[in-house]
Motif scaffolding. Structure first.
Motif, PDB file in Angstrom:
ATOM      1  N   PRO A  27       0.707  -1.267  -0.005  1.00 26.09           N
ATOM      2  CA  PRO A  27       0.099  -0.086   0.032  1.00 26.09           C
ATOM      3  C   PRO A  27       0.643   1.338  -0.192  1.00 26.09           C
ATOM      4  CG  PRO A  27       0.213  -0.940   2.215  1.00 26.09           C
ATOM      5  CD  PRO A  27       0.810  -2.064   1.281  1.00 26.09           C
ATOM      6  N   LEU A  28       0.180   2.450  -0.208  1.00 20.88           N
ATOM      7  CA  LEU A  28       0.830   3.631   0.017  1.00 20.88           C
ATOM      8  C   LEU A  28       1.313   3.849   1.524  1.00 20.88           C
ATOM      9  CD1 LEU A  28      -1.656   5.886  -2.055  1.00 20.88           C
ATOM     10  CD2 LEU A  28       0.649   5.131  -2.805  1.00 20.88           C
ATOM     11  N   SER A  29       2.169   4.626   1.602  1.00 21.31           N
ATOM     12  CA  SER A  29       2.732   5.366   3.074  1.00 21.31           C
ATOM     13  C   SER A  29       1.638   6.512   3.379  1.00 21.31           C
ATOM     14  CB  SER A  29       4.012   5.535   3.192  1.00 21.31           C
ATOM     15  OG  SER A  29       4.379   6.474   2.203  1.00 21.31           O
ATOM     16  N   GLU A  30       1.705   6.852   4.524  1.00 21.38           N
ATOM     17  CA  GLU A  30       1.103   8.148   4.992  1.00 21.38           C
ATOM     18  C   GLU A  30       1.605   9.017   3.852  1.00 21.38           C
ATOM     19  OE1 GLU A  30      -1.701   8.637   6.872  1.00 21.38           O
ATOM     20  OE2 GLU A  30      -1.675   6.579   6.909  1.00 21.38           O
ATOM     21  N   GLN A  31       2.838   9.310   3.823  1.00 24.57           N
ATOM     22  CA  GLN A  31       3.448  10.323   2.797  1.00 24.57           C
ATOM     23  C   GLN A  31       2.976  10.229   1.513  1.00 24.57           C
ATOM     24  OE1 GLN A  31       7.919  11.170   3.096  1.00 24.57           O
ATOM     25  NE2 GLN A  31       7.804  11.307   0.928  1.00 24.57           N
ATOM     26  N   GLY A  32       2.889   8.849   1.172  1.00 29.97           N
ATOM     27  CA  GLY A  32       2.372   8.613  -0.448  1.00 29.97           C
ATOM     28  C   GLY A  32       0.790   9.089  -0.547  1.00 29.97           C
ATOM     29  N   ILE A  33      -0.034   8.745   0.558  1.00 34.35           N
ATOM     30  CA  ILE A  33      -1.356   9.331   0.473  1.00 34.35           C
ATOM     31  C   ILE A  33      -1.404  10.870   0.300  1.00 34.35           C
ATOM     32  CG2 ILE A  33      -3.488   9.665   1.764  1.00 34.35           C
ATOM     33  CD1 ILE A  33      -2.790   6.973   2.986  1.00 34.35           C
ATOM     34  N   THR A  34      -0.485  11.489   1.126  1.00 36.93           N
ATOM     35  CA  THR A  34      -0.192  12.937   0.993  1.00 36.93           C
ATOM     36  C   THR A  34       0.116  13.380  -0.311  1.00 36.93           C
ATOM     37  OG1 THR A  34       0.186  13.245   3.556  1.00 36.93           O
ATOM     38  CG2 THR A  34       0.749  15.031   2.093  1.00 36.93           C
ATOM     39  N   GLU A  35       1.156  12.742  -1.012  1.00 39.74           N
ATOM     40  CA  GLU A  35       1.651  13.014  -2.156  1.00 39.74           C
ATOM     41  C   GLU A  35       0.566  13.081  -3.099  1.00 39.74           C
ATOM     42  OE1 GLU A  35       6.411  11.612  -1.433  1.00 39.74           O
ATOM     43  OE2 GLU A  35       5.000  10.260  -2.689  1.00 39.74           O
ATOM     44  N   ALA A  36      -0.219  11.833  -3.150  1.00 39.27           N
ATOM     45  CA  ALA A  36      -1.619  11.887  -4.231  1.00 39.27           C
ATOM     46  C   ALA A  36      -2.285  12.772  -4.013  1.00 39.27           C
ATOM     47  CB  ALA A  36      -1.917  10.324  -4.159  1.00 39.27           C
ATOM     48  N   LYS A  37      -2.847  13.084  -2.758  1.00 36.86           N
ATOM     49  CA  LYS A  37      -3.675  14.193  -2.574  1.00 36.86           C
ATOM     50  C   LYS A  37      -3.338  15.637  -3.007  1.00 36.86           C
ATOM     51  CE  LYS A  37      -6.106  12.048   0.928  1.00 36.86           C
ATOM     52  NZ  LYS A  37      -6.782  12.103   2.607  1.00 36.86           N
ATOM     53  N   ASP A  38      -1.908  15.820  -2.959  1.00 37.60           N
ATOM     54  CA  ASP A  38      -1.467  17.195  -3.134  1.00 37.60           C
ATOM     55  C   ASP A  38      -1.318  17.151  -4.793  1.00 37.60           C
ATOM     56  OD1 ASP A  38      -0.839  18.053  -0.862  1.00 37.60           O
ATOM     57  OD2 ASP A  38       0.998  17.352  -0.633  1.00 37.60           O
ATOM     58  N   ALA A  39      -1.039  15.878  -5.436  1.00 30.33           N
ATOM     59  CA  ALA A  39      -1.121  15.960  -6.756  1.00 30.33           C
ATOM     60  C   ALA A  39      -2.267  16.322  -7.498  1.00 30.33           C
ATOM     61  CB  ALA A  39      -0.645  14.556  -7.375  1.00 30.33           C
ATOM     62  N   GLY A  40      -3.534  15.938  -6.731  1.00 29.32           N
ATOM     63  CA  GLY A  40      -4.766  16.006  -7.240  1.00 29.32           C
ATOM     64  C   GLY A  40      -5.229  17.577  -6.906  1.00 29.32           C
ATOM     65  N   ALA A  41      -4.586  18.189  -5.697  1.00 28.48           N
ATOM     66  CA  ALA A  41      -4.720  19.624  -5.703  1.00 28.48           C
ATOM     67  C   ALA A  41      -4.394  20.306  -6.734  1.00 28.48           C
ATOM     68  CB  ALA A  41      -4.373  20.229  -4.238  1.00 28.48           C
ATOM     69  N   ARG A  42      -2.844  19.902  -7.420  1.00 30.67           N
ATOM     70  CA  ARG A  42      -2.335  20.717  -8.132  1.00 30.67           C
ATOM     71  C   ARG A  42      -3.066  20.854  -9.435  1.00 30.67           C
ATOM     72  NH1 ARG A  42       2.304  18.907  -5.260  1.00 30.67           N
ATOM     73  NH2 ARG A  42       2.595  17.090  -6.947  1.00 30.67           N
ATOM     74  N   LEU A  43      -3.550  19.548  -9.639  1.00 30.65           N
ATOM     75  CA  LEU A  43      -4.358  19.260 -11.187  1.00 30.65           C
ATOM     76  C   LEU A  43      -5.699  20.197 -11.097  1.00 30.65           C
ATOM     77  CD1 LEU A  43      -3.535  15.637 -11.710  1.00 30.65           C
ATOM     78  CD2 LEU A  43      -2.705  17.588 -13.261  1.00 30.65           C
ATOM     79  N   ALA A  44      -6.374  20.142  -9.870  1.00 29.61           N
ATOM     80  CA  ALA A  44      -7.567  20.814  -9.626  1.00 29.61           C
ATOM     81  C   ALA A  44      -7.384  22.319  -9.966  1.00 29.61           C
ATOM     82  CB  ALA A  44      -8.042  20.588  -8.243  1.00 29.61           C
ATOM     83  N   ALA A  45      -6.100  22.901  -9.382  1.00 25.88           N
ATOM     84  CA  ALA A  45      -5.763  24.378  -9.509  1.00 25.88           C
ATOM     85  C   ALA A  45      -5.666  24.762 -11.030  1.00 25.88           C
ATOM     86  CB  ALA A  45      -4.346  24.642  -8.868  1.00 25.88           C
ATOM     87  N   GLU A  46      -5.415  23.810 -11.839  1.00 23.07           N
ATOM     88  CA  GLU A  46      -5.258  24.028 -13.198  1.00 23.07           C
ATOM     89  C   GLU A  46      -6.533  23.921 -13.917  1.00 23.07           C
ATOM     90  OE1 GLU A  46      -2.143  24.108 -15.264  1.00 23.07           O
ATOM     91  OE2 GLU A  46      -1.222  24.509 -13.421  1.00 23.07           O
ATOM     92  N   GLY A  47      -7.600  23.536 -13.293  1.00 21.89           N
ATOM     93  CA  GLY A  47      -8.876  23.452 -13.888  1.00 21.89           C
ATOM     94  C   GLY A  47      -9.295  22.040 -14.307  1.00 21.89           C
ATOM     95  N   ILE A  48      -8.415  21.199 -14.477  1.00 20.35           N
ATOM     96  CA  ILE A  48      -8.330  19.931 -15.122  1.00 20.35           C
ATOM     97  C   ILE A  48      -9.619  18.934 -14.887  1.00 20.35           C
ATOM     98  CG2 ILE A  48      -7.171  17.746 -15.558  1.00 20.35           C
ATOM     99  CD1 ILE A  48      -4.562  19.472 -15.616  1.00 20.35           C
ATOM    100  N   THR A  49     -10.117  18.630 -15.778  1.00 15.75           N
ATOM    101  CA  THR A  49     -11.250  17.577 -15.539  1.00 15.75           C
ATOM    102  C   THR A  49     -10.877  16.260 -16.463  1.00 15.75           C
ATOM    103  OG1 THR A  49     -13.012  18.925 -15.244  1.00 15.75           O
ATOM    104  CG2 THR A  49     -13.711  16.777 -15.836  1.00 15.75           C
ATOM    105  N   VAL A  50     -10.619  14.965 -15.781  1.00 12.12           N
ATOM    106  CA  VAL A  50     -10.012  13.750 -16.488  1.00 12.12           C
ATOM    107  C   VAL A  50     -11.555  13.246 -17.183  1.00 12.12           C
ATOM    108  CG1 VAL A  50      -9.352  11.604 -15.913  1.00 12.12           C
ATOM    109  CG2 VAL A  50      -8.247  13.457 -14.948  1.00 12.12           C
ATOM    110  N   ASP A  51     -11.316  12.694 -18.456  1.00 15.28           N
ATOM    111  CA  ASP A  51     -12.265  12.041 -19.140  1.00 15.28           C
ATOM    112  C   ASP A  51     -12.170  10.589 -18.908  1.00 15.28           C
ATOM    113  OD1 ASP A  51     -13.821  14.258 -20.260  1.00 15.28           O
ATOM    114  OD2 ASP A  51     -11.826  14.528 -21.263  1.00 15.28           O
ATOM    115  N   ILE A  52     -11.092  10.051 -18.972  1.00 18.06           N
ATOM    116  CA  ILE A  52     -10.942   8.523 -19.023  1.00 18.06           C
ATOM    117  C   ILE A  52      -9.330   8.461 -18.083  1.00 18.06           C
ATOM    118  CG2 ILE A  52      -9.530   8.417 -21.175  1.00 18.06           C
ATOM    119  CD1 ILE A  52     -10.876   5.675 -21.405  1.00 18.06           C
TER     120      ILE A  52
END
Length: 204
Positions: A27-52
Motif C-alpha cells: 500500500p501507499l505510506s502516509e506520505q504517499g497518500i499525502t503526495e497523491a492528494k497534493d497531486a490532485g490539488a495541483r491538477l484541480a488548480a489547473e482546472g483539469i477534468t479527467v475524461d478517462i
C-alpha cells in the motif's frame, strides 16, 4: 489534440523502507497518500477534468489515481486497470533492502540492474522487458484514448512510466538510465497524432 497526464504513485510503504518492490502489492505510506492528494490539488488548480483514467493492477497506483480523482471531484470515475502498466518485476531482488543489496553485489552492479535499459536483475525484468508489455498497450489503447477524449490520466509506476517517457520524449537507450520520475508529481503532456507537442511538470 488531447491532454495526457502521467503520474507515478505516491510513496509506498516499501519505498519508505528502501526495498525493491516490483509486483508486490504493497500500500501507499502516509506520505504517499499525502503526495497523491497534493497531486490532485495541483491538477484541480489547473482546472483539469479527467475524461478517462488508466492505472496498473497494483493498489499503490490504483489508490493514487483514486485520491487524484477525488481531489478533482471525480471520485466516481472508474479507472481502467491494466497489468501491462505494472511496475517492472525485480525477480530475486524483490523485497530486499537496497543498501544491503549494494553491500553484497556492489554499487555499480546494483545501479546497472536498476537503471540500465536492457540488463535485468536475476530472474527479473529489465526496462526493455517492461517496455515490451507497456509500450504496445500505450500505443494501442492509451494513445487512441487521447484522440477520443480531451484529458487522459495514467497512474502507474517509475519503470512503466519511464518506458512511456522514453517514447514521448524520444529518450535514447543511453540516456534513459538518468531519467528519474518523482512520486506523486503530475507530468502533463499535450499529444497530437501520438506525439508530444508540449510538456509541463507540476511540482509543488
Amino acid at each position: 489534440m488531447g491532454t495526457l497526464i502521467l503520474i507515478r504513485h505516491g510513496q509506498s510503504v516499501w519505498n519508505a523502507e528502501n526495498r525493491f518492490t516490483g509486483w508486490v502489492n504493497v500500500p501507499l505510506s502516509e506520505q504517499g497518500i499525502t503526495e497523491a492528494k497534493d497531486a490532485g490539488a495541483r491538477l484541480a488548480a489547473e482546472g483539469i477534468t479527467v475524461d478517462i483514467a488508466f492505472t496498473s493492477e497494483l493498489q499503490r497506483a490504483i489508490n493514487t489515481g483514486r485520491f487524484v480523482l477525488e481531489a478533482l471531484g471525480q471520485g466516481d470515475l472508474t479507472q481502467i486497470e491494466a497489468w501491462q502498466l505494472n511496475e517492472r518485476f525485480y525477480g530475486a531482488l524483490t523485497g530486499r533492502d537496497k543498501d544491503q543489496t549494494r553491500e553484497e553485489f556492489g554499487e555499480e552492479q546494483v545501479h546497472i540492474w536498476r537503471r540500465s535499459y536492457d540488463i535485468p536483475p536475476p530472474a527479473g525484468e529489465s526496462l526493455a522487458d517492461t517496455s515490451r508489455r507497456t509500450i504496445p498497450y500505450f500505443t494501442e489503447t492509451i494513445i487512441p484514448a487521447t484522440e477520443a477524449h480531451d484529458v487522459v490520466m495514467v497512474a502507474a509506476h517509475g519503470n512503466s512510466l519511464r518506458a512511456i517517457l522514453k517514447v514521448l520524449d524520444d529518450v535514447s537507450d543511453e540516456e534513459i538510465p538518468g531519467i528519474e520520475i518523482a512520486t506523486g508529481v503530475p507530468y502533463v503532456y499535450e499529444v497530437a497524432d501520438g506525439r508530444a507537442v508540449d510538456k509541463r511538470i507540476l511540482t509543488g
